[in-house]
Motif scaffolding. Structure first.
Motif, PDB file in Angstrom:
ATOM      1  N   THR A 253       0.697  -1.311  -0.127  1.00  0.00           N
ATOM      2  CA  THR A 253       0.041   0.019  -0.020  1.00  0.00           C
ATOM      3  C   THR A 253       0.705   1.449   0.068  1.00  0.00           C
ATOM      4  OG1 THR A 253      -1.756  -1.261   1.172  1.00  0.00           O
ATOM      5  CG2 THR A 253      -1.705   1.257   1.167  1.00  0.00           C
ATOM      6  N   LEU A 254       1.985   1.312   0.782  1.00  0.00           N
ATOM      7  CA  LEU A 254       2.810   2.471   1.065  1.00  0.00           C
ATOM      8  C   LEU A 254       3.590   2.503  -0.259  1.00  0.00           C
ATOM      9  CD1 LEU A 254       4.197   1.998   4.511  1.00  0.00           C
ATOM     10  CD2 LEU A 254       2.486   3.755   3.873  1.00  0.00           C
ATOM     11  N   LEU A 255       3.967   1.405  -1.146  1.00  0.00           N
ATOM     12  CA  LEU A 255       4.671   1.637  -2.112  1.00  0.00           C
ATOM     13  C   LEU A 255       3.841   2.051  -3.367  1.00  0.00           C
ATOM     14  CD1 LEU A 255       7.139   1.181  -3.699  1.00  0.00           C
ATOM     15  CD2 LEU A 255       6.558  -1.379  -4.185  1.00  0.00           C
ATOM     16  N   GLY A 256       2.602   1.794  -3.178  1.00  0.00           N
ATOM     17  CA  GLY A 256       1.407   2.186  -4.448  1.00  0.00           C
ATOM     18  C   GLY A 256       1.255   3.739  -4.120  1.00  0.00           C
ATOM     19  N   ILE A 257       1.219   4.083  -2.810  1.00  0.00           N
ATOM     20  CA  ILE A 257       1.037   5.525  -2.584  1.00  0.00           C
ATOM     21  C   ILE A 257       2.233   6.385  -2.851  1.00  0.00           C
ATOM     22  CG2 ILE A 257       0.569   7.389  -0.761  1.00  0.00           C
ATOM     23  CD1 ILE A 257      -1.011   5.461   0.728  1.00  0.00           C
ATOM     24  N   LYS A 258       3.395   5.808  -2.799  1.00  0.00           N
ATOM     25  CA  LYS A 258       4.607   6.508  -3.163  1.00  0.00           C
ATOM     26  C   LYS A 258       4.873   6.638  -4.866  1.00  0.00           C
ATOM     27  CE  LYS A 258       9.891   5.956  -3.186  1.00  0.00           C
ATOM     28  NZ  LYS A 258       9.758   6.058  -4.765  1.00  0.00           N
ATOM     29  N   GLN A 259       4.329   5.735  -5.352  1.00  0.00           N
ATOM     30  CA  GLN A 259       4.337   5.726  -6.770  1.00  0.00           C
ATOM     31  C   GLN A 259       3.260   6.729  -7.517  1.00  0.00           C
ATOM     32  OE1 GLN A 259       3.385   1.878  -7.871  1.00  0.00           O
ATOM     33  NE2 GLN A 259       5.778   0.990  -7.685  1.00  0.00           N
ATOM     34  N   LEU A 260       2.211   6.973  -6.687  1.00  0.00           N
ATOM     35  CA  LEU A 260       1.298   8.014  -7.088  1.00  0.00           C
ATOM     36  C   LEU A 260       1.550   9.338  -6.806  1.00  0.00           C
ATOM     37  CD1 LEU A 260      -2.273   6.227  -5.691  1.00  0.00           C
ATOM     38  CD2 LEU A 260      -1.619   6.711  -8.225  1.00  0.00           C
ATOM     39  N   CYS A 261       2.404   9.213  -5.661  1.00  0.00           N
ATOM     40  CA  CYS A 261       2.937  10.992  -5.481  1.00  0.00           C
ATOM     41  C   CYS A 261       3.704  11.439  -6.807  1.00  0.00           C
ATOM     42  CB  CYS A 261       4.038  10.836  -4.253  1.00  0.00           C
ATOM     43  SG  CYS A 261       3.131  10.467  -2.548  1.00  0.00           S
ATOM     44  N   ASP A 262       4.336  10.630  -7.522  1.00  0.00           N
ATOM     45  CA  ASP A 262       4.955  11.084  -8.877  1.00  0.00           C
ATOM     46  C   ASP A 262       4.041  11.348  -9.733  1.00  0.00           C
ATOM     47  OD1 ASP A 262       7.624  11.039  -7.226  1.00  0.00           O
ATOM     48  OD2 ASP A 262       7.701   8.845  -7.813  1.00  0.00           O
ATOM     49  N   SER A 263       3.087  10.253 -10.010  1.00  0.00           N
ATOM     50  CA  SER A 263       2.308  10.493 -11.219  1.00  0.00           C
ATOM     51  C   SER A 263       1.191  11.153 -10.928  1.00  0.00           C
ATOM     52  CB  SER A 263       1.881   8.861 -11.636  1.00  0.00           C
ATOM     53  OG  SER A 263       1.305   8.383 -10.810  1.00  0.00           O
ATOM     54  N   ASN A 264       0.557  10.819  -9.771  1.00  0.00           N
ATOM     55  CA  ASN A 264      -1.057  11.733  -9.602  1.00  0.00           C
ATOM     56  C   ASN A 264      -1.004  12.256  -8.175  1.00  0.00           C
ATOM     57  OD1 ASN A 264      -3.629  12.279  -9.467  1.00  0.00           O
ATOM     58  ND2 ASN A 264      -4.342  10.817 -10.666  1.00  0.00           N
ATOM     59  N   PRO A 265      -0.389  13.218  -7.835  1.00  0.00           N
ATOM     60  CA  PRO A 265      -0.301  13.682  -6.379  1.00  0.00           C
ATOM     61  C   PRO A 265      -1.699  13.776  -5.613  1.00  0.00           C
ATOM     62  CG  PRO A 265       1.129  14.939  -7.476  1.00  0.00           C
ATOM     63  CD  PRO A 265       0.186  14.347  -8.711  1.00  0.00           C
ATOM     64  N   GLN A 266      -2.810  14.020  -6.370  1.00  0.00           N
ATOM     65  CA  GLN A 266      -4.048  14.187  -5.878  1.00  0.00           C
ATOM     66  C   GLN A 266      -4.557  13.128  -5.432  1.00  0.00           C
ATOM     67  OE1 GLN A 266      -6.796  16.377  -8.135  1.00  0.00           O
ATOM     68  NE2 GLN A 266      -8.539  16.137  -6.602  1.00  0.00           N
ATOM     69  N   LYS A 267      -4.402  12.054  -6.268  1.00  0.00           N
ATOM     70  CA  LYS A 267      -4.803  10.762  -5.900  1.00  0.00           C
ATOM     71  C   LYS A 267      -4.309   9.896  -4.999  1.00  0.00           C
ATOM     72  CE  LYS A 267      -6.555   6.412  -8.014  1.00  0.00           C
ATOM     73  NZ  LYS A 267      -6.373   5.552  -9.490  1.00  0.00           N
ATOM     74  N   ALA A 268      -2.821  10.295  -4.704  1.00  0.00           N
ATOM     75  CA  ALA A 268      -2.057   9.901  -3.591  1.00  0.00           C
ATOM     76  C   ALA A 268      -2.506  10.467  -2.479  1.00  0.00           C
ATOM     77  CB  ALA A 268      -0.697  10.138  -4.079  1.00  0.00           C
ATOM     78  N   SER A 269      -3.049  11.734  -2.321  1.00  0.00           N
ATOM     79  CA  SER A 269      -3.517  12.282  -1.120  1.00  0.00           C
ATOM     80  C   SER A 269      -4.726  11.596  -0.569  1.00  0.00           C
ATOM     81  CB  SER A 269      -3.820  13.777  -1.567  1.00  0.00           C
ATOM     82  OG  SER A 269      -4.365  14.198  -0.437  1.00  0.00           O
ATOM     83  N   GLU A 270      -5.364  11.076  -1.490  1.00  0.00           N
ATOM     84  CA  GLU A 270      -6.898  10.492  -1.410  1.00  0.00           C
ATOM     85  C   GLU A 270      -6.529   9.129  -0.736  1.00  0.00           C
ATOM     86  OE1 GLU A 270      -9.362  10.006  -4.815  1.00  0.00           O
ATOM     87  OE2 GLU A 270      -9.483  12.594  -5.066  1.00  0.00           O
ATOM     88  N   ALA A 271      -5.572   8.522  -1.717  1.00  0.00           N
ATOM     89  CA  ALA A 271      -5.238   6.973  -1.161  1.00  0.00           C
ATOM     90  C   ALA A 271      -4.568   7.179   0.412  1.00  0.00           C
ATOM     91  CB  ALA A 271      -4.289   6.432  -2.191  1.00  0.00           C
ATOM     92  N   LEU A 272      -3.795   8.213   0.870  1.00  0.00           N
ATOM     93  CA  LEU A 272      -3.298   8.234   2.045  1.00  0.00           C
ATOM     94  C   LEU A 272      -4.413   8.623   3.198  1.00  0.00           C
ATOM     95  CD1 LEU A 272      -0.415   8.143   3.498  1.00  0.00           C
ATOM     96  CD2 LEU A 272      -0.461  10.677   3.314  1.00  0.00           C
ATOM     97  N   GLU A 273      -5.152   9.222   2.944  1.00  0.00           N
ATOM     98  CA  GLU A 273      -6.475   9.424   3.697  1.00  0.00           C
ATOM     99  C   GLU A 273      -7.198   8.071   3.851  1.00  0.00           C
ATOM    100  OE1 GLU A 273     -10.248  12.333   4.035  1.00  0.00           O
ATOM    101  OE2 GLU A 273      -9.301  12.411   2.217  1.00  0.00           O
ATOM    102  N   HIS A 274      -7.434   7.385   2.792  1.00  0.00           N
ATOM    103  CA  HIS A 274      -8.102   6.207   3.061  1.00  0.00           C
ATOM    104  C   HIS A 274      -7.264   5.224   4.099  1.00  0.00           C
ATOM    105  CE1 HIS A 274     -11.721   6.528   0.640  1.00  0.00           C
ATOM    106  NE2 HIS A 274     -11.212   7.112  -0.253  1.00  0.00           N
ATOM    107  N   PHE A 275      -5.867   5.117   3.605  1.00  0.00           N
ATOM    108  CA  PHE A 275      -5.051   4.256   4.239  1.00  0.00           C
ATOM    109  C   PHE A 275      -4.891   4.704   5.920  1.00  0.00           C
ATOM    110  CE2 PHE A 275      -0.673   3.219   5.614  1.00  0.00           C
ATOM    111  CZ  PHE A 275      -0.879   1.733   5.536  1.00  0.00           C
ATOM    112  N   ALA A 276      -5.233   5.736   6.237  1.00  0.00           N
ATOM    113  CA  ALA A 276      -5.152   6.590   7.473  1.00  0.00           C
ATOM    114  C   ALA A 276      -6.554   6.098   8.295  1.00  0.00           C
ATOM    115  CB  ALA A 276      -5.002   7.955   7.580  1.00  0.00           C
ATOM    116  N   TYR A 277      -7.565   6.258   7.519  1.00  0.00           N
ATOM    117  CA  TYR A 277      -8.998   5.946   8.085  1.00  0.00           C
ATOM    118  C   TYR A 277      -8.925   4.228   8.181  1.00  0.00           C
ATOM    119  CZ  TYR A 277     -10.910  10.255   7.227  1.00  0.00           C
ATOM    120  OH  TYR A 277     -11.171  11.653   7.398  1.00  0.00           O
ATOM    121  N   TYR A 278      -8.211   3.604   7.370  1.00  0.00           N
ATOM    122  CA  TYR A 278      -8.357   1.946   7.452  1.00  0.00           C
ATOM    123  C   TYR A 278      -7.603   1.662   8.831  1.00  0.00           C
ATOM    124  CZ  TYR A 278      -6.696  -2.798   6.748  1.00  0.00           C
ATOM    125  OH  TYR A 278      -6.260  -4.101   6.895  1.00  0.00           O
TER     126      TYR A 278
END
Length: 436
Positions: A253-278
């Protein structure tokens, strides 16, 4: 009132007070939770009322006033009715106690409840034909010609209890067996004596002593086991939470979020939020002492599925068909099942698959279905494959213990798996949750 009358009234009042003390102890101690506890609670209550009624019958008899007339008639009627009810409740308690150890039919309890109904009907009829009893001058109680029948019905009920104990004696410890036998034979002996010798209410006194013996020897022990069971469930909730946060899941999950930080920062932010809630949802499960609204559980499920969808994209299709949501359930019920479906069903299938979660109301139950069209499995092989299946068994146990719910699993290799969670609808609404 005669000396015998004073003795009866004194003993019965003390017996009633003692029963009420145990009732208060059970209620205040929070030990009236499952069906068996509630039945024993009713046994104590019924016995208290029976003793009070019999004491009242002794107090009212021998007086020619209108108050005494109605008092002695009502009191004696209640004595008979409560006696039959006590007989049926004990069989219900015995069946419930045995059901904790082994699957047992309720036919015996149903039969004794039938005897109870017959006894009550005959008692009502006796108010006109005096088959059980009648009253002489000054409201003096007298046994009728068919008094023996009232006692005979009780002996039949006792015979049913003895049969149950003989059939299932291997399921009970020696102490438990002797306690139940003492409850049966002590009142039976008193009943036999009472059929031939009228005077002191031996039967009710023997029953009271037996009930107290059952409480001290068995019911109090059951309450202690209940508390230990609750502690085990708390530990198991911690275990399931830890099992959900697998190192590989965190890493991926963290690796996927890291990759999104480069390609799609907004989606990375959403993913990080869902991960925190999880993660927060998992931690909140440990502190959760009561059941939670279904919407809260599904919020946690959606956070998890968002993260898996982020990883597997087209390989995972998610369908939600939530027709009924106004109910509560144990925390961490749907999420472990959904994770099992994704990890062991859909992702193992070439090309992925679809996860469907449904909730619906069917008669008196709420049914939650978690369906995947993944690789499936053979349930018989699964039981003997050496794996622990901690998550699923944990959910099954908590469902049964916390809300009398059940879980059904159907699966076939190559076709997928369906898990159904069945919850009794009564007392499971969000209003109940909010009022607790």
């Amino acid at each position: 009132m005669s000396t015998v009358g004073y003795i009866n009234v004194s003993l019965e009042i003390w017996g009633a007070i003692l029963s009420f003390v145990f009732i208060t102890s059970l209620y205040m101690g929070g030990d009236v939770k499952n069906r068996t506890d509630k039945v024993f609670f009713l046994i104590l209550l019924c016995n208290s009322l029976l003793l009070i009624s019999d004491a009242a019958a002794w107090l009212f008899k021998g007086h020619a006033t209108a108050v005494s007339y109605w008092g002695v008639h009502i009191a004696n009627f209640l004595v008979y009715v409560l006696g039959y009810l006590l007989m049926a409740l004990f069989t219900e308690y015995l069946v419930g106690y045995l059901s904790i150890r082994i699957k047992i039919s309720r036919r015996a309890a149903g039969f004794v409840w039938g005897l109870c109904a017959v006894g009550v009907i005959l008692t009502i009829i006796s108010q006109w034909n005096h088959m059980y009893y009648d009253f002489a001058e000054n409201n003096i109680y007298r046994r009728g010609e068919w008094f023996w029948l009232s006692q005979f019905l009780g002996l039949i009920g006792t015979g049913v209890d003895i049969s149950l104990l003989l059939i299932y004696s291997r399921e009970l410890k020696k102490k438990e067996l002797w306690v139940f036998l003492s409850y049966i034979f002590l009142p039976m002996l008193a009943m036999t004596v009472q059929m031939f010798i009228y005077g002191i209410a031996w039967l009710y006194l023997a029953t009271t002593i037996s009930i107290i013996f059952v409480y001290v020897s068995l019911q109090a022990n059951q309450a202690q086991k209940q508390k230990l069971r609750e502690m085990e469930l708390e530990i198991s909730k911690s275990a399931i939470m830890l099992s959900q946060v697998q190192p590989h899941f965190l890493y991926n999950t963290l690796l996927g979020i890291k990759q999104l930080c480069d390609s799609n920062p907004q989606k990375a932010s959403e993913a990080l939020e869902h991960f925190a809630y999880y993660l927060r949802g998992n931690l909140d499960t440990i502190a959760q002492k009561k059941m939670i609204p279904f919407e809260m559980e599904m919020s946690h499920v959606k956070d998890y599925l968002y993260l898996e969808k982020m990883r597997f994209d087209q390989k995972l299709t998610i369908v939600m068909e939530l027709e009924y949501t106004d109910f509560i359930l144990p925390a961490m019920t749907v999420q472990p099942i959904a994770e099992n479906a994704v990890r062991w069903g859909i992702i193992k299938k070439k090309g992925g698959g679809t996860l469907t979660i449904k909730s619906e109301m069917a008669e008196e139950n709420v049914i939650i279905s978690v369906i995947d069209d993944g690789v499936g499995f053979d349930p018989l092989e699964s039981k003997n494959d050496g794996k622990t299946h901690i998550g699923i068994e944990n959910v099954r146990q908590r469902l049964m213990f916390q809300c009398n719910g059940t879980m059904e699993i159907e699966s076939k290799k190559g076709c997928g798996t369906t898990v159904k969670i069945i919850l009794p609808r009564k007392g499971m609404t969000n209003e109940y949750y909010c009022s607790r």
